[in-house]
Design an enzyme around this catalytic site. Structure first.
Site, PDB file in Angstrom:
ATOM      1  CG  ASP A 226     -10.354 -60.331 -78.568  1.00  0.00           C
ATOM      2  OD1 ASP A 226     -10.839 -61.307 -77.976  1.00  0.00           O
ATOM      3  OD2 ASP A 226     -10.957 -59.254 -78.740  1.00  0.00           O
ATOM      4  CG  ASN A 234     -22.328 -61.606 -82.223  1.00  0.00           C
ATOM      5  OD1 ASN A 234     -22.297 -62.054 -83.366  1.00  0.00           O
ATOM      6  ND2 ASN A 234     -21.571 -62.068 -81.245  1.00  0.00           N
ATOM      7  CG  HIS A 239     -25.659 -64.219 -82.059  1.00  0.00           C
ATOM      8  ND1 HIS A 239     -26.700 -63.433 -81.613  1.00  0.00           N
ATOM      9  CD2 HIS A 239     -24.757 -64.275 -81.032  1.00  0.00           C
ATOM     10  CE1 HIS A 239     -26.461 -63.052 -80.365  1.00  0.00           C
ATOM     11  NE2 HIS A 239     -25.290 -63.540 -79.991  1.00  0.00           N
ATOM     12  CG  ASP A 243     -21.922 -67.883 -86.057  1.00  0.00           C
ATOM     13  OD1 ASP A 243     -21.307 -67.495 -85.032  1.00  0.00           O
ATOM     14  OD2 ASP A 243     -22.966 -68.568 -86.012  1.00  0.00           O
ATOM     15  CD  GLU A 269     -14.834 -62.005 -78.636  1.00  0.00           C
ATOM     16  OE1 GLU A 269     -14.831 -61.073 -77.815  1.00  0.00           O
ATOM     17  OE2 GLU A 269     -15.587 -63.008 -78.535  1.00  0.00           O
ATOM     18  NE  ARG A 289      10.717 -66.851 -89.170  1.00  0.00           N
ATOM     19  CZ  ARG A 289       9.842 -67.771 -88.758  1.00  0.00           C
ATOM     20  NH1 ARG A 289       8.774 -68.037 -89.482  1.00  0.00           N
ATOM     21  NH2 ARG A 289      10.025 -68.412 -87.626  1.00  0.00           N
TER      22      ARG A 289
END
Length: 362
Positions: A226, A234, A239, A243, A269, A289
């Site tokens: 996240d 934003n 916005h 993007d 997001e 890993r």
């Protein structure tokens, strides 16, 4: 870091192999069987042609059944070329003292040529130009054969317009085959688009849900990522800038994964990463890993500068799942780990506890 691919690798299309199975294991044996029934009534001149054509179809069908799948594509590409060479050879050898035309050969030529042109168009559905080329070359070879029979007067049943009509029929079949291939391509493109996020190019939530229904076997790792404080991006930069940040984060994910797993845009997001097939889920080596991959993604995003000097960070929750566990269970643990990463200050990777082992009955 060098740029990576913009999309995860697409799964191999099974349609050519399925059509090949139908053509080589059903259609060719049936054609060979029909040719065998015509051998007893064949004239001496056409008998050789029938025997060679019968052997060509049946041997090719047998090879397709016996050869490993990895050789099927080579057989698919070789057989049309051999068939065209055979038709051209019959045309060149037709003449006084050579191979005469007769009603049997004329019937086979008029029936098999359009059917074979259509079959080859479907056989190369994934490569329409190749199928179209083979169809056109076979059409030209068959028309040349009919024209040579007509020119030398070897086929009394051949009307003046037979070669021309054959050409028209075969070209029409090619055009219909091309149209069908184009419809199939558009359908497949539409199906793929339904599983892609239009902004980032990653797989989308629908694709994730389909994978979840098919992931009850094998072991794998699941990570949820996240973008921290994305609403502030934003609100501050707009916005459009947000993007661009999401696209850049998706590029980082693909760069680091480098084909080792699948990346999904879960929504907003949030991103989900699925790394299938680890050899021993829950082992220390696997933990190091997979956690290292997620940490590399987090660190690379933190190092980058985005629109207007904006910097963003990632929080991630990671869950390791044993073989046979439903994906939903691992998702819930990864989601809980992500919430804990947010609560602990963000910009970090948190590993979820291993799932409890089922109690063993004595």
């Amino acid at each position: 870091m060098p740029p990576g691919p913009t999309n995860p690798p697409a799964p191999q299309d099974p349609l050519p192999e399925r059509i090949g199975q139908l053509y080589f294991r059903v259609a060719l044996p049936l054609v060979g069987a029909v040719l065998l029934t015509a051998v007893p009534d064949a004239r001496p001149g056409s008998l050789r042609v029938l025997l060679v054509l019968t052997a060509l179809t049946l041997v090719t069908a047998l090879l397709h059944a016996l050869l490993p799948v990895r050789w099927h594509d080579l057989l698919r590409r070789t057989f049309p070329g051999v068939t065209v060479a055979f038709v051209l050879g019959v045309a060149l050898l037709s003449g006084p003292g050579g191979l005469p035309g007769d009603p049997q050969l004329l019937t086979l030529t008029l029936l098999l040529t359009p059917a074979t042109v259509l079959a080859w168009t479907l056989l190369f559905m994934d490569e329409p130009r190749t199928g179209r080329l083979y169809g056109l070359v076979l059409t030209g070879s068959a028309v040349a054969l009919l024209w040579r029979w007509q020119l030398r007067g070897l086929q009394p049943q051949l009307t003046t317009h037979t070669p021309l009509l054959t050409l028209i029929v075969c070209l029409t079949v090619v055009l219909y085959g091309v149209a069908f291939a184009d419809i199939n391509r558009r359908y497949r493109d539409g199906e793929r688009a339904l599983r892609r996020d239009t902004l980032t190019g990653l797989l989308n939530r629908r694709a994730f849900d389909e994978q979840a229904r098919a992931s009850a076997v094998g072991s794998w790792a699941l990570a949820l990522l996240d973008v921290d404080h994305f609403k502030g991006v934003n609100d501050t930069h707009g916005h459009t800038a947000g993007d661009r940040v999401l696209r850049a984060v998706a590029d980082v994910i693909l760069d680091v994964l480098a084909g080792q797993g699948r990346a999904y845009r879960w929504g907003g997001e949030e991103f989900a990463l699925l790394l299938p097939g680890p050899p021993a889920a829950g082992s220390a080596d696997l933990t190091v890993r997979v956690a290292g991959l997620i940490e590399d993604i987090r660190a690379e995003v933190a190092r980058r500068t985005f629109t207007g000097g904006q910097r963003v960070t990632l929080s991630a929750g990671l869950s390791l799942s044993p073989a046979g566990e439903p994906l939903q269970a691992a998702f819930e643990r990864a989601d809980a780990a992500l919430r804990r990463a947010k609560a602990d200050g963000r910009d970090r990777v948190v590993l979820a506890p291993a799932p409890p082992r089922p109690a063993q009955t004595p």
